[in-house]
Design an enzyme around this catalytic site. Structure first.
Site, mmCIF file in Angstrom:
data_model
loop_
_atom_site.group_PDB
_atom_site.id
_atom_site.type_symbol
_atom_site.label_atom_id
_atom_site.label_comp_id
_atom_site.label_asym_id
_atom_site.label_seq_id
_atom_site.Cartn_x
_atom_site.Cartn_y
_atom_site.Cartn_z
ATOM 1 N N GLY A 1 0.854 -1.192 0.000
ATOM 2 C CA GLY A 1 0.000 0.000 0.000
ATOM 3 C C GLY A 1 0.880 1.228 0.000
ATOM 4 C CB CYS B 1 -8.494 22.385 20.066
ATOM 5 S SG CYS B 1 -9.292 23.758 19.262
HETATM 6 C C1 PLP Z 1 -3.471 -7.104 5.643
HETATM 7 C C2 PLP Z 1 -2.664 -5.975 5.149
HETATM 8 N N1 PLP Z 1 -2.101 -6.051 3.933
HETATM 9 C C3 PLP Z 1 -1.380 -5.026 3.431
HETATM 10 C C4 PLP Z 1 -1.174 -3.868 4.149
HETATM 11 C C5 PLP Z 1 -0.378 -2.766 3.529
HETATM 12 O O1 PLP Z 1 0.799 -2.524 4.168
HETATM 13 P P1 PLP Z 1 1.823 -1.448 3.586
HETATM 14 O O2 PLP Z 1 1.044 -0.186 3.392
HETATM 15 O O3 PLP Z 1 2.874 -1.333 4.599
HETATM 16 O O4 PLP Z 1 2.328 -1.960 2.290
HETATM 17 C C6 PLP Z 1 -1.717 -3.751 5.423
HETATM 18 C C7 PLP Z 1 -1.483 -2.523 6.212
HETATM 19 O O5 PLP Z 1 -1.776 -2.391 7.351
HETATM 20 C C8 PLP Z 1 -2.494 -4.814 5.941
HETATM 21 O O6 PLP Z 1 -3.060 -4.743 7.149
#
Ligand code: PLP
Length: 438
Positions: A290, A363
């Protein structure tokens, strides 16, 4: 810190996607999230290249929790990636964007019956089952002929170096079936007893913003070992292993990261070596980045407001520079001391000689950046914070009833609004006044 299209233009302004950020702020207002389409797409391609040259059956799904809206869904779809969703809201967004359902993976440690029904109705490709309650609920929802492809989420007992709030794969975790307690083994038997369920394999996620490759190595090796142990105990041969999120990203100019090629080689090499040692056919590999696809493709533009000097107890003074957003559009510094870098976008060619603390307008003491060097700042200047593409807009709130910012997608000199700025009417529109208070 510049993404591939960021540069300083002739007027000394920061430019992104071929557009002057000063013009972007004038057109769309501030705070403004800006997403660099070319940068985002190139990261999607780099990931695929890095893995597919080593192992063509690696499946890459974008973890939509990092940033999700209709335009992002379309880009991910066009780039050929899968989409990982973790709530009914994320799934609904994907469906609204007509994202192909068979490329969606549904996550969540406490999926409601409603969310599971939604996933079955939309026909998501895979559900990652997290616990026994979810398994039972799913079994009760499936008709006798209905078939469903699932992965079982595993708690692999790995504790990486990252902030405790974004660690997820340790033993003491809310996520997944524990191996140590025998829960995973019990889950495998229950699934295999139900002919409607196709067990494709196992999933884990150890946490986010991980930059040390040894943790990805450990995760891959552990998952291979778990698959081999399950095979030895039950005869079940794993077709897929999903090792969760991707690599960490650069937030500060001094941050250094392993390159994607080395990261991919570490994971694929470890899988290959462990499978050979365990005498196991190599399963397909899935990853769900992600942050590393979208964080560095995003910046946030803020208008500089009040600037004040506060005396420090040991002498000297600190200069606070307040901007027109803060905790509500980027909760990460407040939640887990996340660090960011910034420049003055309208004075990008001037030497950064003065120390500022960047403060939000909420705040609370919502410090966005504890200390950054900038050219001499004045109210009305434009501040650009880097690497805000992931876990900013998706974690934003209306604290202090601030409308959530707009988001502009920029590419080749064109800027399109992909998320409209909330209005004050929208902020209050869900409020209801009971008769007795009128
Ligand atoms: C199940 C799962 N997959 C993928 C990701 C993505 O992780 P990243 O943004 O570090 O690649 C997360 C992030 O919390 C996750 O919980």
């Amino acid at each position: 810190m510049f993404s591939i299209t960021q540069q300083i233009n002739d007027q000394g302004h920061l430019q992104i996607g071929g557009i002057d950020t000063v013009a972007l702020a004038a057109e769309f207002g501030t705070p403004l999230y800006v997403l660099d389409e070319e940068d985002f797409r190139s990261r999607c391609r780099e990931y695929q290249r890095a893995f597919h040259t080593l192992k063509p059956d690696v499946g890459i799904s974008y973890a939509s929790k990092a940033l999700l809206n209709l335009a992002v869904c379309r880009i991910i779809e066009q780039e050929g990636l899968g989409l990982d969703v973790a709530s009914g809201g994320e799934l609904f967004t994907a469906a609204q964007a007509a994202f192909p359902a068979n490329r969606i993976t549904m996550h969540g440690n406490n999926k409601s019956e409603e969310e599971l029904c939604q996933a079955l109705t939309i026909g998501v490709g895979t559900i990652v089952v997290d616990n026994f309650l979810e398994l039972e609920t799913l079994q009760s929802l499936l008709s006798p002929q209905q078939e469903l492809r699932i992965l079982l989420r595993v708690a692999p007992s790995i504790d990486p170096e990252t902030h405790p709030y974004i660690r997820t794969g340790q033993t003491d975790t809310k996520f997944g079936f524990a191996v140590l307690t025998g829960d995973l083994l019990r889950a495998v038997s229950r699934v295999r007893d139900d002919s409607r369920l196709e067990l494709a394999g196992f999933h884990c996620h150890i946490g986010s913003q991980i930059t040390d490759l040894k943790f990805f190595e450990e995760t891959t090796a552990t998952m291979a070992q778990i698959a081999a142990d399950i095979r030895d105990e039950t005869g079940y041969a794993t077709a897929e292993l999903n090792i969760g999120g991707g690599l960490g990203v650069r937030y500060l100019p001094g941050d250094s990261l392993p390159d994607l090629k080395t990261y991919a080689q570490t994971i694929v090499g470890t899988l290959r070596a462990r499978c050979a040692e365990l005498n196991m056919p190599e399963p397909a590999l899935l990853i769900e980045p992600g942050r590393s696809l979208v964080a560095e493709a995003g910046i946030t533009l803020y208008r500089v407001g009040a600037i004040k000097q506060a005396p420090l107890p040991k002498g000297g003074a600190r200069t606070y520079l307040s901007v027109d957003g803060g905790l509500s559009d980027n909760p990460r510094p407040q939640m887990y001391q996340a660090r960011y870098h910034a420049i003055l976008a309208n004075k990008a060619d001037q030497p950064a000689q003065f120390s500022y603390r960047i403060a939000g307008k909420h705040c609370e003491t919502d410090t966005l950046i504890p200390e950054v060097l900038l050219p001499e700042a004045a109210p009305g200047d434009l501040l650009a914070i880097f690497s805000t593409g992931a876990y900013n807009a998706s974690m934003s709130s209306n604290y202090n009833r601030l409308p959530r910012p707009a988001m502009a997608l920029v590419r080749d000199g064109q800027a399109d609004l992909i998320v409209q700025r909330e209005t004050l009417t929208e902020v209050t529109q869900m409020d209801r006044l009971p008769e007795r208070l009128r």
